[in-house]
Design an enzyme around this catalytic site. Structure first.
Site, PDB file in Angstrom:
ATOM      1  N   GLU A  84      25.852  26.816  37.954  1.00  0.00           N
ATOM      2  CA  GLU A  84      27.143  27.015  38.642  1.00  0.00           C
ATOM      3  C   GLU A  84      27.033  28.102  39.719  1.00  0.00           C
ATOM      4  O   GLU A  84      27.682  29.138  39.623  1.00  0.00           O
ATOM      5  CB  GLU A  84      28.203  27.470  37.641  1.00  0.00           C
ATOM      6  CG  GLU A  84      28.607  26.454  36.640  1.00  0.00           C
ATOM      7  CD  GLU A  84      29.550  27.027  35.590  1.00  0.00           C
ATOM      8  OE1 GLU A  84      30.202  26.233  34.913  1.00  0.00           O
ATOM      9  OE2 GLU A  84      29.614  28.263  35.422  1.00  0.00           O
ATOM     10  N   PRO A  85      26.234  27.894  40.744  1.00  0.00           N
ATOM     11  CA  PRO A  85      26.111  28.939  41.766  1.00  0.00           C
ATOM     12  C   PRO A  85      27.323  28.980  42.680  1.00  0.00           C
ATOM     13  O   PRO A  85      27.902  27.941  43.006  1.00  0.00           O
ATOM     14  CB  PRO A  85      24.876  28.498  42.559  1.00  0.00           C
ATOM     15  CG  PRO A  85      24.846  27.013  42.404  1.00  0.00           C
ATOM     16  CD  PRO A  85      25.446  26.693  41.057  1.00  0.00           C
ATOM     17  N   GLY A  86      27.726  30.162  43.062  1.00  0.00           N
ATOM     18  CA  GLY A  86      28.821  30.310  44.022  1.00  0.00           C
ATOM     19  C   GLY A  86      28.342  31.152  45.189  1.00  0.00           C
ATOM     20  O   GLY A  86      28.061  30.666  46.279  1.00  0.00           O
ATOM     21  N   ARG A  87      28.163  32.454  44.910  1.00  0.00           N
ATOM     22  CA  ARG A  87      27.738  33.402  45.945  1.00  0.00           C
ATOM     23  C   ARG A  87      26.485  32.929  46.692  1.00  0.00           C
ATOM     24  O   ARG A  87      26.413  33.052  47.915  1.00  0.00           O
ATOM     25  CB  ARG A  87      27.437  34.753  45.295  1.00  0.00           C
ATOM     26  CG  ARG A  87      27.180  35.882  46.281  1.00  0.00           C
ATOM     27  CD  ARG A  87      26.579  37.103  45.582  1.00  0.00           C
ATOM     28  NE  ARG A  87      27.325  37.518  44.421  1.00  0.00           N
ATOM     29  CZ  ARG A  87      28.359  38.366  44.431  1.00  0.00           C
ATOM     30  NH1 ARG A  87      28.758  38.897  45.558  1.00  0.00           N
ATOM     31  NH2 ARG A  87      28.980  38.680  43.311  1.00  0.00           N
ATOM     32  N   ARG A 144      35.769  43.585  48.808  1.00  0.00           N
ATOM     33  CA  ARG A 144      34.575  43.920  48.017  1.00  0.00           C
ATOM     34  C   ARG A 144      34.096  45.377  48.178  1.00  0.00           C
ATOM     35  O   ARG A 144      33.726  46.002  47.186  1.00  0.00           O
ATOM     36  CB  ARG A 144      33.449  42.928  48.282  1.00  0.00           C
ATOM     37  CG  ARG A 144      33.849  41.467  47.948  1.00  0.00           C
ATOM     38  CD  ARG A 144      32.656  40.533  47.885  1.00  0.00           C
ATOM     39  NE  ARG A 144      31.802  40.823  46.762  1.00  0.00           N
ATOM     40  CZ  ARG A 144      30.667  41.461  46.842  1.00  0.00           C
ATOM     41  NH1 ARG A 144      30.215  41.859  48.012  1.00  0.00           N
ATOM     42  NH2 ARG A 144      29.967  41.713  45.755  1.00  0.00           N
ATOM     43  N   CYS A 157      46.792  50.686  55.079  1.00  0.00           N
ATOM     44  CA  CYS A 157      47.180  52.073  54.790  1.00  0.00           C
ATOM     45  C   CYS A 157      46.555  52.542  53.492  1.00  0.00           C
ATOM     46  O   CYS A 157      47.242  52.740  52.488  1.00  0.00           O
ATOM     47  CB  CYS A 157      48.692  52.177  54.747  1.00  0.00           C
ATOM     48  SG  CYS A 157      49.360  51.923  56.374  1.00  0.00           S
ATOM     49  N   GLU A 158      45.248  52.659  53.501  1.00  0.00           N
ATOM     50  CA  GLU A 158      44.461  53.081  52.336  1.00  0.00           C
ATOM     51  C   GLU A 158      43.219  53.764  52.877  1.00  0.00           C
ATOM     52  O   GLU A 158      42.503  53.159  53.690  1.00  0.00           O
ATOM     53  CB  GLU A 158      43.937  51.871  51.545  1.00  0.00           C
ATOM     54  CG  GLU A 158      44.966  50.991  50.934  1.00  0.00           C
ATOM     55  CD  GLU A 158      45.233  51.303  49.480  1.00  0.00           C
ATOM     56  OE1 GLU A 158      44.424  51.996  48.852  1.00  0.00           O
ATOM     57  OE2 GLU A 158      46.264  50.845  49.008  1.00  0.00           O
ATOM     58  N   TYR A 191      33.585  35.395  47.977  1.00  0.00           N
ATOM     59  CA  TYR A 191      34.587  36.330  47.449  1.00  0.00           C
ATOM     60  C   TYR A 191      35.215  37.176  48.565  1.00  0.00           C
ATOM     61  O   TYR A 191      35.527  38.357  48.361  1.00  0.00           O
ATOM     62  CB  TYR A 191      33.973  37.211  46.344  1.00  0.00           C
ATOM     63  CG  TYR A 191      33.308  36.394  45.258  1.00  0.00           C
ATOM     64  CD1 TYR A 191      34.083  35.660  44.360  1.00  0.00           C
ATOM     65  CD2 TYR A 191      31.924  36.296  45.149  1.00  0.00           C
ATOM     66  CE1 TYR A 191      33.481  34.872  43.373  1.00  0.00           C
ATOM     67  CE2 TYR A 191      31.313  35.513  44.172  1.00  0.00           C
ATOM     68  CZ  TYR A 191      32.105  34.819  43.288  1.00  0.00           C
ATOM     69  OH  TYR A 191      31.523  34.041  42.324  1.00  0.00           O
ATOM     70  N   TYR A 239      34.149  47.037  44.656  1.00  0.00           N
ATOM     71  CA  TYR A 239      32.833  47.148  44.002  1.00  0.00           C
ATOM     72  C   TYR A 239      31.863  48.055  44.759  1.00  0.00           C
ATOM     73  O   TYR A 239      30.657  47.995  44.530  1.00  0.00           O
ATOM     74  CB  TYR A 239      32.146  45.784  43.903  1.00  0.00           C
ATOM     75  CG  TYR A 239      33.014  44.621  43.531  1.00  0.00           C
ATOM     76  CD1 TYR A 239      33.557  44.511  42.254  1.00  0.00           C
ATOM     77  CD2 TYR A 239      33.260  43.602  44.440  1.00  0.00           C
ATOM     78  CE1 TYR A 239      34.335  43.415  41.915  1.00  0.00           C
ATOM     79  CE2 TYR A 239      34.037  42.499  44.108  1.00  0.00           C
ATOM     80  CZ  TYR A 239      34.573  42.419  42.841  1.00  0.00           C
ATOM     81  OH  TYR A 239      35.332  41.335  42.503  1.00  0.00           O
TER      82      TYR A 239
HETATM   83  N1  LLP Z   1      30.267  30.469  36.615  1.00  0.00           N
HETATM   84  C1  LLP Z   1      31.117  31.302  36.012  1.00  0.00           C
HETATM   85  C2  LLP Z   1      31.614  30.965  34.682  1.00  0.00           C
HETATM   86  C3  LLP Z   1      31.526  32.476  36.667  1.00  0.00           C
HETATM   87  O1  LLP Z   1      32.365  33.302  36.041  1.00  0.00           O
HETATM   88  C4  LLP Z   1      31.041  32.772  37.961  1.00  0.00           C
HETATM   89  C5  LLP Z   1      31.473  33.971  38.667  1.00  0.00           C
HETATM   90  C6  LLP Z   1      30.158  31.855  38.557  1.00  0.00           C
HETATM   91  C7  LLP Z   1      29.778  30.720  37.848  1.00  0.00           C
HETATM   92  C8  LLP Z   1      29.601  32.055  39.943  1.00  0.00           C
HETATM   93  O2  LLP Z   1      28.838  33.208  40.026  1.00  0.00           O
HETATM   94  P1  LLP Z   1      28.018  33.512  41.367  1.00  0.00           P
HETATM   95  O3  LLP Z   1      26.939  32.472  41.498  1.00  0.00           O
HETATM   96  O4  LLP Z   1      28.960  33.430  42.496  1.00  0.00           O
HETATM   97  O5  LLP Z   1      27.472  34.865  41.164  1.00  0.00           O
HETATM   98  N2  LLP Z   1      34.407  38.778  42.837  1.00  0.00           N
HETATM   99  C9  LLP Z   1      33.102  39.256  42.446  1.00  0.00           C
HETATM  100  C10 LLP Z   1      32.293  38.199  41.728  1.00  0.00           C
HETATM  101  C11 LLP Z   1      32.989  37.633  40.514  1.00  0.00           C
HETATM  102  C12 LLP Z   1      32.181  36.553  39.856  1.00  0.00           C
HETATM  103  C13 LLP Z   1      32.986  35.844  38.836  1.00  0.00           C
HETATM  104  N3  LLP Z   1      32.340  34.753  38.203  1.00  0.00           N
HETATM  105  C14 LLP Z   1      32.366  39.769  43.691  1.00  0.00           C
HETATM  106  O6  LLP Z   1      32.936  39.708  44.776  1.00  0.00           O
HETATM  107  O7  LLP Z   1      31.236  40.249  43.590  1.00  0.00           O
END
Ligand code: LLP
Length: 431
Positions: free
Chosen positions: A283-286, A323, A354-355, A383, A327
């Protein structure tokens, strides 16, 4: 993807200063080529190397109707975590059976939508959720494919807010015997669900392989136990996402470095048990969206505080990229209209909210910064847009998709009218 032509920054063949002029700033610019290359890498190094392997792109990292089409056209699956993301996917015509539904507190209304629309999998996060799904399936006469999300109790190295696989977590089933086995047994015996296997996700922006290996070994022990106790074969394992990308000096690793060692261990375990290997899912996102986009801003107010620091403000900030504030994330940038000029000053790039914490980049090294310059911040694709807000009444920026010198609008900029679209003046307050 990123190059300089005649002193100007080009992104996937498009002149970024022209994009800024045409669509205004702040502007998120996504390279279709970059996204497609990531999917191609996953196809080559994962999907083609494992029968039944699937990639479920994590919508939370970046999502809109256009992105849903891009994911669908690439033949990928989709990980959604709310009714809103699910609705966006369905509205884009994303095939429901290729959607997997994650989340630690799925609402009854969300589960109903998932069951009705025929999503492919629900990743169950706790025992109560199985009961909810059973009740819904009973009423609707359906049977749902489910996996259990477990927390393997592995500590991964990342910012504390974005690690999820440790035992003290709001996500998933802890692996205590008296919790996990009764839950698994309930799913196996249920006429309303088809129990396929397990899911884990360790955290985000990870560069170490060892937590993944530790986690898969723990989950494979669980798989052996389930076979021994109930005679049931695990048919699917979801390894989550979390693969790291380059923001400044991190070194991005190919997917295969994370995945091949896990695939080896799964193969060995199932071959030893003498049962068919399970489908594998990531499940890649980033790592898909993150470095596929840049954000363009216009430099406004510049302040030099003698012997302290020089500030240059942009026309966005924590409203389009939370971010750094949330973070302490760090980014690289350049002046798109002075892309071939050497860095000559240290400037802190801040937003217009305003921060005091609304800083996008502390101590950026840039050519001489002047009002009206176009600043490009790199690797803002994950994100950013999905975490954008209307703080200070600031409209959410537009998103443009670029490919080989062609550009198309994917999300239009919010108007001031959009910002107040859901607001009502109570009758009692009308003058
Ligand atoms: N699968 C599940 C169940 C997750 O909770 C997440 C991310 C992913 C896949 C995707 O992860 P990735 O490949 O994108 O690392 N907002 C934060 C990141 C929160 C991630 C939440 N879950 C940031 O901006 O760093």
């Amino acid at each position: 993807m990123i190059e300089t032509r005649n002193g100007t920054l080009f992104f996937d063949g498009c002149d970024t200063t022209q994009l800024a002029q045409k669509y205004g700033t702040p502007l998120y610019v996504y390279s279709q080529t970059a996204i497609e290359e990531r999917f191609a890498e996953l196809r080559r190094d994962f999907i083609d190397g494992w029968p039944g392997a699937r990639v479920a792109y994590a919508a939370k990292s970046f999502f809109c109707l256009g992105m849903a089409r891009l994911v669908a056209n690439a033949g990928m699956c989709l990980d959604v975590v709310s009714g809103g993301e699910l609705n966006t996917a369905l509205a884009a015509g994303f095939p429901a059976e290729r959607i997997e539904f994650n989340g630690n507190n799925k609402l009854i209304s969300e589960l109903e939508l998932a069951v009705e629309s025929g999503v492919g999998r629900i990743i169950v996060d706790g025992a109560h959720e199985l009961e909810d799904i059973e009740a819904i399936c009973k009423v609707k006469g359906k049977r749902m494919k489910v996996l259990y999300r477990v927390t393997p109790g592995v500590k991964a190295d990342s910012h504390d807010y974005i690690i999820t696989g440790k035992k003290d977590s709001k996500f998933g089933f802890p692996l205590d015997e008296d919790v996990i086995y009764p839950a698994v047994e309930a799913a196996i015996r249920s006429p309303y669900v088809d129990f396929l296997g397990f899911h884990f996700h360790l955290g985000s922006q990870l560069f170490e392989i060892s937590p993944y290996i530790q986690a898969i070994e723990i989950v494979l022990d669980l798989v052996r136990q389930v076979k021994a106790r109930y005679g049931v074969d695990t048919r699917e394992l979801n390894l989550g996402g979390g693969f790291g990308i380059t923001y400044t000096n991190e070194e991005r690793m190919p997917y295969r470095e994370y995945l091949a060692p896990m695939m080896e261990r799964v193969a060995a375990c199932f071959d030893e048990m003498g049962v068919p290997r399970p489908a594998l899912v990531v499940e890649p996102g980033r790592s898909i969206a993150g470095d596929a986009a840049i954000t363009l801003y216009t430099i406004g107010s510049i302040k030099e505080i003698k012997d302290v620091r020089k500030y240059a403000s942009v026309d966005g900030g924590m409203t389009d990229n939370i971010r750094p504030a949330l973070y302490q994330a760090v980014y690289r940038s350049t002046l798109a209209n002075k892309a071939d000029m050497p860095a000559e000053e240290t400037v802190t790039i801040c937003g217009k909210c305003c921060e005091s914490g609304d800083v996008i980049i502390r101590d950026a090294q840039l050519p001489k910064v002047e009002r009206g310059d176009c600043l490009a911040v790199f690797s803002t694709g994950a994100y950013g847009y999905t975490m954008a807000s209307n703080y200070n009444g600031i409209p959410i920026p537009a998103v443009v998709l670029v490919k080989d010198g062609q550009e198309e609008l994917m999300v239009r900029r919010q108007s001031y009218q959009d910002v107040i679209a859901c607001q009502l003046v109570p009758e009692s307050l009308k003058g």
